[in-house]
Design a protein around this motif. Structure first.
Motif, short mmCIF file in Angstrom:
data_model
loop_
_atom_site.label_atom_id
_atom_site.label_comp_id
_atom_site.label_asym_id
_atom_site.label_seq_id
_atom_site.Cartn_x
_atom_site.Cartn_y
_atom_site.Cartn_z
N ALA A 193 40.66 38.73 56.55
CA ALA A 193 41.04 39.86 57.40
C ALA A 193 41.59 41.01 56.56
N GLU A 194 42.20 40.71 55.43
CA GLU A 194 42.82 41.73 54.57
C GLU A 194 42.42 41.46 53.12
N ARG A 195 42.33 42.55 52.34
CA ARG A 195 41.98 42.35 50.93
C ARG A 195 43.01 41.48 50.21
N TRP A 196 44.31 41.66 50.53
CA TRP A 196 45.32 40.89 49.79
C TRP A 196 45.20 39.39 50.03
N HIS A 197 44.62 39.01 51.17
CA HIS A 197 44.37 37.58 51.39
C HIS A 197 43.39 37.06 50.33
N ALA A 198 42.37 37.85 50.06
CA ALA A 198 41.39 37.46 49.04
C ALA A 198 42.01 37.49 47.63
N VAL A 199 42.97 38.38 47.43
CA VAL A 199 43.67 38.42 46.14
C VAL A 199 44.42 37.11 45.92
N VAL A 200 45.12 36.67 46.96
CA VAL A 200 45.88 35.43 46.84
C VAL A 200 44.93 34.24 46.63
N PHE A 201 43.85 34.24 47.39
CA PHE A 201 42.84 33.18 47.25
C PHE A 201 42.30 33.15 45.82
N SER A 202 41.98 34.33 45.29
CA SER A 202 41.43 34.42 43.93
C SER A 202 42.47 34.02 42.88
N ALA A 203 43.72 34.41 43.13
CA ALA A 203 44.79 34.04 42.18
C ALA A 203 44.96 32.52 42.16
N MET A 204 44.75 31.88 43.33
CA MET A 204 44.80 30.42 43.39
C MET A 204 43.68 29.83 42.53
N TYR B 268 48.52 33.11 54.33
CA TYR B 268 48.36 33.60 52.96
C TYR B 268 49.70 33.98 52.34
N GLY B 269 50.70 34.29 53.18
CA GLY B 269 52.05 34.49 52.66
C GLY B 269 52.58 33.20 52.05
N ARG B 270 52.31 32.07 52.73
CA ARG B 270 52.73 30.76 52.19
C ARG B 270 51.98 30.45 50.90
N THR C 39 56.47 35.26 34.39
CA THR C 39 57.90 35.05 34.64
C THR C 39 58.27 35.69 35.98
N ARG C 40 59.32 35.17 36.57
CA ARG C 40 59.80 35.72 37.83
C ARG C 40 60.17 37.20 37.65
N LYS C 41 60.74 37.51 36.47
CA LYS C 41 61.14 38.89 36.17
C LYS C 41 59.93 39.83 36.19
N GLU C 42 58.86 39.39 35.55
CA GLU C 42 57.63 40.20 35.54
C GLU C 42 57.15 40.48 36.96
N LEU C 43 57.16 39.44 37.78
CA LEU C 43 56.67 39.59 39.15
C LEU C 43 57.55 40.55 39.94
N MET C 44 58.86 40.39 39.79
CA MET C 44 59.81 41.26 40.50
C MET C 44 59.62 42.71 40.08
N GLU C 45 59.54 42.92 38.80
CA GLU C 45 59.43 44.30 38.29
C GLU C 45 58.10 44.93 38.71
N ARG C 46 57.05 44.15 38.63
CA ARG C 46 55.73 44.70 38.94
C ARG C 46 55.59 45.06 40.42
N CYS C 47 56.35 44.36 41.25
CA CYS C 47 56.31 44.62 42.69
C CYS C 47 56.63 46.07 43.01
N ALA C 48 57.47 46.68 42.22
CA ALA C 48 57.90 48.05 42.49
C ALA C 48 56.90 49.08 41.96
N VAL C 49 55.91 48.61 41.23
CA VAL C 49 54.98 49.53 40.58
C VAL C 49 53.65 49.57 41.32
N ASP D 153 55.30 43.50 52.57
CA ASP D 153 55.90 42.86 51.39
C ASP D 153 54.92 41.89 50.74
N ALA D 154 54.26 41.12 51.58
CA ALA D 154 53.32 40.14 51.05
C ALA D 154 52.18 40.85 50.31
N ARG D 155 51.68 41.94 50.89
CA ARG D 155 50.59 42.67 50.25
C ARG D 155 51.05 43.22 48.89
#
Lengths: 243, 194
Positions: A31-42, A75-77, A93-103, B5-7
């Motif tokens: 339904a959303e591109r980010w769902h496919a992103v999570v699927f692909s990251a898996m 897909y959030g889970r 690292t968790r730090k990388e993920l947190m920081e990248r979220c803002a970018v 947030d999830a996106r």
């Protein structure tokens, strides 16, 4: 003080309180591109060495905070599980993920040629295994379900506190059913999820009358079939059927 | 976690994995094309239509679905072993995964949202008649119900009953009429129980 059984939030079968099924007109696919992103990251997690097998992945989702488990989307889970596994494997690292979220995402498209495009071919390998043990049960046998407890090699306080991965749902625990099919041996999720090896086990389809599961609350004329590994079962052929 | 947030978190993960050479945009595009266009319930519908038109294929399908569907060469993982169960006027089957959301991807594609939500997963193993009624399916009390909880790597698909008014249609026409929900077991095609 009696010890309260640890709640496994993902283990939803038979629980109350979730209301009507919300039937969505959901089209096929993502339904959303980010769902496919999570699927692909898996999928990429297998190649990156962050995800060892499907049991390892499922257990990462089961470890999500219980409140978040039910409030989050599917897909959030998955995202929560995948992030944890990349961090635990030391790939991110968790730090990388947190920081990248803002970018914002701009400018990060890389040349596809840098990454192999052959990954569709390495679809998950089968979990079926040859058996070198004799099956304990035959089609037609009466069995009672049991919790085998923590697999040997995992340190836990006690078997009641055991929160590891298992595929015997709570609603079908300590119930009597009949074996209706036998599927050969398969990788055992209870050990495979925890890096304790495949330890293949016989797998059976076990049919339970709904009243054996729920007593008088059962709807009439209903049976539930579960696929259960041999360590979850003990013979019930000498027990009387009506509980 | 909100959808936004999830996106954002998914995109953060994406950009890091791309930087590290573990994932590419073209791979994500491929996954989208694959599951939006090629791997979906139209595959299961072809299997059902063939079973309705070819009784020998139907017998093989019900005996050993994994081998029977090899001739279709479907892509899509997640099906180590497929079992097909037949719906009749006397016996109704439906499929769930109470522990996660196991689903026969190769024949049905990705599951609908309701299949993954707590309401369906919690209730259908306890009160399938009530849940079926919410899908508009009223089964006679005499129809036995079997709910298949996909608790290991076996995947289940329902062979729905062919509506009488669809007799005489060819395999291609039938494949276009078979729905995803009928192959999960929460829909009767053209109200076929009546």
């Amino acid at each position: 003080m009696t010890r309260e059984r640890v709640k496994r939030m993902h283990d939803l079968g038979g629980q109350d309180g979730f209301g009507r099924v919300e039937i969505d007109e959901n089209p096929a696919g993502f339904a959303e591109r980010w769902h496919a992103v999570v699927f692909s990251a898996m999928r990429a997690g297998y190649k990156a060495g962050a995800i060892h097998n499907s049991d390892h992945f499922r257990h990462s989702i089961e470890r999500i905070d219980p409140e978040r488990y039910v409030s989050d989307t599917y897909y959030g889970r998955w995202l929560g599980g995948v992030e944890s596994l990349y961090v635990e494997a030391g790939v991110l690292t968790r730090k990388e993920l947190m920081e990248r979220c803002a970018v914002p995402m701009a400018g990060l498209r890389v040349d596809p040629a840098l990454v192999g495009d052959d990954w569709h071919r390495d679809d998950r390998a089968t979990a079926a295994r040859d058996s070198n043990t004799k099956a304990a049960f035959d089609v037609g046998d009466m069995v009672r379900t049991r919790r085998p407890g923590p697999p040997h090699g995992l340190v836990q306080d006690s078997s009641e506190d055991w929160r590891g991965h298992t595929r015997l749902p709570e609603y079908a625990l300590d119930k009597i059913g009949v074996v209706i099919d036998r599927h050969g041996s398969w990788v055992y999720p209870d050990t495979s999820a925890h890096g304790l090896g495949e330890q293949p086990q016989w797998l059976y389809s076990v049919c339970f009358a709904s009243d054996a599961l729920y007593g008088e609350a059962a709807e009439p004329g209903v049976e539930v079939v579960l696929d259960l590994f041999e360590p979850y079962l003990q013979s019930a052929s000498t027990e009387t059927v009506d509980e | 976690m909100s959808e936004t947030d999830a996106r954002l978190r998914a995109e953060a993960l994406e950009s890091l994995l791309i930087e590290k050479g573990l994932l590419s945009v073209s791979q994500i595009d491929d996954v989208i094309t694959r599951y939006n266009e090629r791997v979906g319930p139209m595959n299961g519908a072809r299997v059902v239509a063939k079973a309705w038109c070819d009784s020998r294929f139907k017998a093989r399908l019900l005996d050993d679905a994994t081998s029977a569907i090899e001739e279709f060469a479907f892509e899509g993982g997640e099906v180590d072993k497929l079992v097909v169960v037949e719906n009749t006027a006397d016996q109704h089957n439906l499929v769930v995964c109470t522990l996660c959301s196991c689903y026969p991807w190769a024949v049905l594609g990705l599951p609908p949202k309701w299949y993954k939500d707590p309401a369906y997963r919690s209730r259908v193993v306890r009160e399938p008649r009530a849940v079926l009624a919410e899908f508009g399916v009223q089964l006679p009390a005499a129809t036995a119900i079997r709910v298949w909880d996909s608790s290991a790597e076996i995947r289940y698909m329902v062979l729905p009953e062919q509506p009488k008014q669809w007799q005489g249609k060819d395999e291609g026409e039938l494949a276009a009429l078979v729905t995803r929900d009928s192959m999960i077991g929460v829909e009767l095609l053209a109200g076929s129980a009546e």
